[in-house]
Design an enzyme around this catalytic site. Structure first.
Site, short mmCIF file in Angstrom:
data_model
loop_
_atom_site.label_atom_id
_atom_site.label_comp_id
_atom_site.label_asym_id
_atom_site.label_seq_id
_atom_site.Cartn_x
_atom_site.Cartn_y
_atom_site.Cartn_z
N HIS A 1 85.72 53.98 57.06
CA HIS A 1 85.03 53.41 56.21
C HIS A 1 85.52 52.03 55.99
O HIS A 1 86.99 51.90 56.04
CB HIS A 1 84.98 53.96 54.95
CG HIS A 1 84.27 55.59 54.92
ND1 HIS A 1 84.17 56.29 55.96
CD2 HIS A 1 83.30 55.84 53.97
CE1 HIS A 1 83.33 57.36 55.80
NE2 HIS A 1 82.69 57.10 54.61
N ALA B 1 79.76 60.89 46.31
CA ALA B 1 80.11 60.57 47.78
C ALA B 1 80.07 59.14 48.15
O ALA B 1 79.91 58.08 47.21
CB ALA B 1 79.37 61.30 48.77
N HIS B 2 80.21 58.88 49.25
CA HIS B 2 80.29 57.09 49.82
C HIS B 2 78.69 56.80 49.80
O HIS B 2 77.85 57.56 49.94
CB HIS B 2 80.69 57.46 51.37
CG HIS B 2 80.02 58.10 52.13
ND1 HIS B 2 80.49 58.48 53.65
CD2 HIS B 2 78.95 58.56 52.25
CE1 HIS B 2 79.55 59.27 54.32
NE2 HIS B 2 78.56 59.50 53.47
N ASN B 3 78.96 55.63 49.35
CA ASN B 3 77.59 54.86 49.41
C ASN B 3 76.66 55.06 48.22
O ASN B 3 75.43 54.61 48.06
CB ASN B 3 76.74 55.00 50.70
CG ASN B 3 77.41 54.65 51.98
OD1 ASN B 3 78.45 53.87 51.93
ND2 ASN B 3 77.20 55.49 52.91
#
Length: 299
Positions: free
Chosen positions: A183, A224-226
């Site tokens: 990431h 979580a991511h994003n």
């Protein structure tokens, strides 16, 4: 000991609308709960369950608009909860600060970390990477903040939180061998964000994971991511937002799960234990597995 007229002035200064019935020269000695009422204090009547308690001996009751309460003195407001707890904070003796000194023992702070004015950081924290912490924010004990994280002003990150690790994402070869995806994004907490104990917020893959101004998370929530979270969102304990999901402002997530890439519109309420598997519009109440709209309303 204060007089009710001082309480009314405080509410005026806070711009909390109310209607008062009674004698504003009456003296108040403190506050108490409705269930365990103490003589000569002010208390709060939230909803119809308050009717199980007698009110004739209550010195001052702050009442939610719509309830009919016959007490010695009554303050009626649409914002009775805000009025009651703001008064407690204003008139109660403040607690002694727990986070002292400014950085607790065993904490590691990297060379690139930028710390604002009057920031307090507890014990045994790891804060390393391209990190900014805004003025007056509080970081409690055993917190990990790494990689690329910006925390705004007046934020509170309680003990055990982990912010900034790579999210769970992988590539898979034709032979099914998995390799983790690196990431390069970060995490941004805007001003007045509150994270309860043991919350986890992953960094974005390319763009930042974003938590909007005024958002509050209970303990053990997962982002979580994003993920993009709007302003003034509430997440109750155990809520889970999977990758690239989005919450509009003023949404309320009651220990629910939101599938990756799902969007929930502003002012919506997601019921306890729900699993959101598709986009939901604004101004709705949804519940169930999978979540279904059960009501449309303006919150």
């Amino acid at each position: 000991m204060i007089k009710i007229k001082e309480i009314l002035k405080f509410l005026d200064d806070e711009k909390i609308d109310y209607v008062f019935q009674g004698d504003d020269e009456t003296e108040i000695e403190g506050f108490s709960s409705l269930k365990n009422y103490k003589q000569n204090t002010f208390t709060w009547a939230k909803n119809e369950k308050a009717y199980q308690y007698g009110f004739s001996e209550k010195r001052l009751v702050i009442v939610q608009e719509g309830l009919q309460i016959a007490a010695q003195n009554v303050i009626v407001s649409k914002e009775s909860k805000r009025a009651f707890f703001s008064l407690i904070e204003y008139f109660a003796k403040p607690d002694e600060p727990i986070l002292s000194p400014m950085v607790g023992p065993g904490t590691i702070i990297g060379d690139k970390v930028k710390i604002g004015k009057d920031v307090m950081i507890g014990a045994n924290c790891v804060i390393q990477g391209d990190i900014e912490i805004g003025d007056y924010s509080r970081i409690w004990n055993n917190v990990t903040i790494i990689n690329n994280v910006k925390i705004g002003k007046n934020c509170e990150v309680q003990s055990g939180c982990v912010i900034g690790h790579d999210g769970f994402a992988w590539n898979e070869s034709l032979s099914h061998e998995k390799t983790m995806i690196k990431h390069f994004g970060g995490v941004e907490l805007q001003d007045k964000v509150y994270l309860g104990p043991n919350c986890v917020v992953d960094r974005g893959e390319i763009d930042n994971t974003l938590i909007g101004t005024g958002t509050k998370m209970d303990a053990n929530c997962f982002v979580a991511h994003n993920v993009i979270i709007g302003k003034n969102v509430i997440m109750i304990t155990g809520s889970k937002l999977y990758g690239s999901s989005e919450l509009g402002e003023n949404t309320y997530i009651a220990s629910a799960t939101v599938r990756n890439q799902c969007k929930i519109g502003a002012n919506s309420f997601i019921g306890m234990g729900a699993v959101v598997t598709a986009d939901l519009p604004e101004n709705i109440v949804a519940a169930g597995i999978p979540a279904r709209i059960i009501k449309k309303e303006n919150r």
